[in-house]
Design an enzyme around this catalytic site. Sequence first.
Site, PDB file in Angstrom:
ATOM      1  N   ASP A 193       0.529  -1.651   0.022  1.00 39.56           N
ATOM      2  CA  ASP A 193       0.044   0.097   0.118  1.00 39.56           C
ATOM      3  C   ASP A 193       0.992   1.209   0.324  1.00 39.56           C
ATOM      4  OD1 ASP A 193      -2.198   1.513   0.617  1.00 39.56           O
ATOM      5  OD2 ASP A 193      -1.945   1.455   2.302  1.00 39.56           O
ATOM      6  N   ASP A 201      -0.146   5.221   0.677  1.00 43.38           N
ATOM      7  CA  ASP A 201      -0.710   6.363   1.357  1.00 43.38           C
ATOM      8  C   ASP A 201      -0.989   5.357   2.956  1.00 43.38           C
ATOM      9  OD1 ASP A 201      -1.509   7.491   0.095  1.00 43.38           O
ATOM     10  OD2 ASP A 201      -2.833   7.213  -0.084  1.00 43.38           O
TER      11      ASP A 201
END
Length: 356
Positions: free
Chosen positions: A27, A29
């Site tokens: 991922d 963010d």
Amino acid sequence: MTGARTPTLASGSSRPPATAFDVALLDLDGVVYVGPDAVPGVPDALADARKAGMRLGFVTNNAARTPEDVAQHLAELGVPAQASDVITSAMAAATVVAEQFGADAPVLPVGGPGVAAALRAAGLTVVERAEDRPRAVVQGYGREVGWLQLAEAVVAVRNGARHVATNADSTIPSPRGPLPGNGAMVAVVRNVTGQEPMVTGKPDPAMHAECVRRTGAQRPLVVGDRLDTDIEGAARAGAASLLVFTGVTDPAALLAARPDHRPDLLAADAAGLLVAHPAVVAEEGGHRCGAWIARSGGDRLALRRRGGAEADDDGLDGLRALCVAHWTAHPDEGAAAQVTAEDDDARRALESWRLA
């Protein structure tokens, strides 16, 4: 199922994940960066993971930017990446829409430039107005999304277009704390039309399928900061997961996690790819990880450090023991826990995790 089930975190990893898995599906963010800045130490950690033979895929529910823009941002942060290394939720949505309505179907994008770019890359026809009779509305995050785009989406959905959300994250991480995410804007369209959207980003398996297709992963490891997207998405797809604490999840939320939100591995940040992860074993009437013993009594937990035992390297062994002890007592549901310290070392550890 019964309490005989072993919680995922208990097994650990005797080898550093960078050598035990072929691809890390990271991922962005809250894992690689927060806002415009890299998480301290993560660029070097990812470079070392690559040296160890692990390939990296950068996976985001944020559909605002194109893969080219994301790759450029990563390179600026010291994480070399090609556009082909980036998988966005808009790409997963485009694949699903093309499969359902045909490769050239008219689609109305709502969101940042990455949404329309993904639709065009999939061969779909991008339209701008509800009067163009789109077969679907694909809605993703974009800072510029406002009343005009939302109104157009509402009219199109009321006229029969399928509402497709790239993700339903209610918040996004920022240096100022959580801010409104795509899910908050999707809720506007849902509430006005009364139509539930199809969600294709994490945790939907369509996102994982897109990642595996694009990276060719045989044994992927999902690395994320959110229980309800990254960790649940990995669980739904049958993939292993590593939770990091550089984003939105904190130790209290982890302890209370329901079964499909419980990760396989735990680390302070993505440097956890480079070290072995200790197992948690049943011992001394509780659960031990390294120097720490956790005991469960209903919704209450007690933690202590064994005298003379070696300290843990990453400062999380006590939390691992607490999680496994609590999850063993609550195998089928999430539950909040009250934790007490049995010695000063445990008290300091609980304070550092904000569990005291």
